[in-house]
Design an enzyme around this catalytic site. Structure first.
Site, PDB file in Angstrom:
ATOM      1  N   ASP A  95      -8.967 -44.342 -25.217  1.00 35.99           N
ATOM      2  CA  ASP A  95      -7.438 -43.354 -24.727  1.00 35.99           C
ATOM      3  C   ASP A  95      -6.473 -44.496 -25.552  1.00 35.99           C
ATOM      4  O   ASP A  95      -7.628 -45.673 -25.601  1.00 35.99           O
ATOM      5  CB  ASP A  95      -7.435 -43.909 -22.719  1.00 35.99           C
ATOM      6  CG  ASP A  95      -7.551 -45.332 -22.728  1.00 35.99           C
ATOM      7  OD1 ASP A  95      -8.774 -45.708 -22.842  1.00 35.99           O
ATOM      8  OD2 ASP A  95      -7.578 -45.436 -21.741  1.00 35.99           O
ATOM      9  N   GLU A 160      -9.773 -47.181 -20.411  1.00 31.84           N
ATOM     10  CA  GLU A 160      -8.490 -48.417 -20.174  1.00 31.84           C
ATOM     11  C   GLU A 160      -7.760 -48.792 -20.178  1.00 31.84           C
ATOM     12  O   GLU A 160      -7.432 -50.121 -19.529  1.00 31.84           O
ATOM     13  CB  GLU A 160      -9.685 -49.380 -21.426  1.00 31.84           C
ATOM     14  CG  GLU A 160     -10.069 -50.846 -21.823  1.00 31.84           C
ATOM     15  CD  GLU A 160      -8.803 -51.405 -22.326  1.00 31.84           C
ATOM     16  OE1 GLU A 160      -8.948 -52.812 -21.695  1.00 31.84           O
ATOM     17  OE2 GLU A 160      -7.629 -50.628 -21.998  1.00 31.84           O
TER      18      GLU A 160
END
Length: 407
Positions: A95, A160
């Protein structure tokens, strides 16, 4: 041609091969607009390649598929080759943070572009090129050493950059429940500052957040005796809090620090004493101080000033991560030797910066080190990474595997 010339020629050819392979995989990942918590197919690309290299791949989903925000479903990948110890795991995230206004970018953020010696794209530094480099390193290591010792693993999340509640922490809980342990963990976060490999993170400070709410009594500014001003009530305590010494740090960590990030109070009117005050602050703390000690000292300060006050206070705490440290040992040495052999750099150990998913892995007993590309443009418009660093990073990762799994 001398042996030295042959070795140099071989090393140059190897680096060029690593670079092209890493560049190609990086571009494939960077083309995916995987804004947190959306993986957008990145892990499928990795799983397909790793399966071909002999890894057993397992997707782990946590969260609610119908929900949005912090409770949204998150896709994670756990891939492992081998069943014995030691287990060296690469941890990373697919991400990325939002791009902001794409008009401000020199090149479209999800159209990877090579220009001026750099690869430009959102996620180029943080941290899709790191994932690509370790994937190439693992593929080449396995091809050259199919009977290697121990196991190689990947722990890849798409949570994250977001709330980090359905990502790495949940995968680790699952692994712990089935007694699957990581020995060494290499987190591919962009750790380098000026040149590739000049800094590796062998620890991180803890992060403890707090929201202070002070409740008084609303009133007219001309009649303060009929009200209780929460701002006035908190000022002395906040002054002592911000000037307090928490510890002196140690050889690996700076002294614990506190920063106030938000103060909100008042109605907007100039003639009204507000009823409430909210103050948001954060501790970044070393291994010299515990979470409980920080809380106790903070409450002692506020208790002292609010003992005889009409106003009342409450603190809501949120621990984002405990401090962790990997002292100099086998993993740190393997990284230092690999960096030196590829770049000629004597790396420096550091615990500076924010938190990473290493905070979820270190408590299991694993040695954890962060090593990746330069971090000068992370989370910025025009994020980019030097193309020449891609092949060298893959080489460094491959040398680390050799150092840990071939002796």
């Amino acid at each position: 041609m001398s042996d030295i010339d042959n070795n140099l020629t071989s090393q140059t050819h190897q680096q060029a091969t690593h670079q092209q392979e890493t560049l190609d995989l990086s571009i494939a990942l960077l083309e995916r607009p995987s804004v947190t918590p959306n993986d957008d197919g990145c892990q499928d690309i990795l799983s397909e390649r790793l399966t071909q290299a002999g890894f057993d791949c397992e997707f782990m989903y946590y969260g609610d598929r119908q929900a949005k925000g912090e409770h949204a479903e998150v896709k994670n990948l756990w891939a492992r080759r081998g069943t014995s110890n030691p287990v060296i795991c690469f941890a990373g995230h697919t991400d990325v943070v939002p791009t902001g206004d794409e008009k401000n970018w020199t090149y479209p953020p999800f159209t990877p572009t090579i220009a001026d010696g750099y690869l430009w794209a959102r996620g180029a530094a943080d941290m899709k090129t790191g994932i690509a480099a370790f994937t190439i390193a693992a593929e080449r290591f396995v091809a050259n050493h199919p009977q290697h010792n121990g196991s190689i693993a990947f722990l890849i999340t798409s949570d994250e950059e977001g709330p980090s509640i359905n990502g790495t922490v949940k995968v680790i809980e699952t692994l712990e429940a089935r007694q699957e342990k990581i020995t060494y963990c290499l987190v591919g976060e962009p750790s380098s500052t000026d040149t590739l490999g000049d800094i590796i993170k062998n620890g991180r400070r803890g992060s403890l957040g707090a929201v202070l709410t002070v409740t008084g009594k609303q009133g007219h500014v001309a009649y303060p005796h009929l009200a209780s001003n929460p701002i006035h009530a908190a000022m002395s305590a906040l002054s002592e809090l911000t000037n307090a010494s928490w510890d002196n740090g140690n050889d690996y960590f700076p002294a614990t620090s506190l920063q106030i990030s938000n103060i909100n109070g008042g109605t907007g009117a100039t003639n009204v004493i507000p009823e409430t005050l909210e103050v948001v602050f954060n501790f970044r703390f070393s291994t010299e101080t515990t979470e409980d000690e920080l809380k106790a000292k903070t409450h002692a300060i506020f208790d002292k000033y609010f003992k005889d006050s009409k106003a009342k206070y409450d603190i809501h705490w949120k621990l984002s991560g405990q401090p962790f440290l990997t002292p100099e040992g086998k993993l740190v040495s393997a990284c230092q030797q690999a960096i030196k052999s590829v770049t000629g750099t004597d790396t420096t150990l550091s615990t500076s910066g924010g938190t990473s998913d290493g905070r979820f892995i270190a408590p299991t007993g694993a040695q954890v080190v962060e090593l990746g590309v330069r971090n000068a443009t992370i989370h910025q418009v025009d994020e980019k990474v030097e193309v020449d660093d891609l092949g060298r990073l893959a080489q460094i990762y491959e040398r680390i595997l050799e150092n840990l799994l071939l002796d």
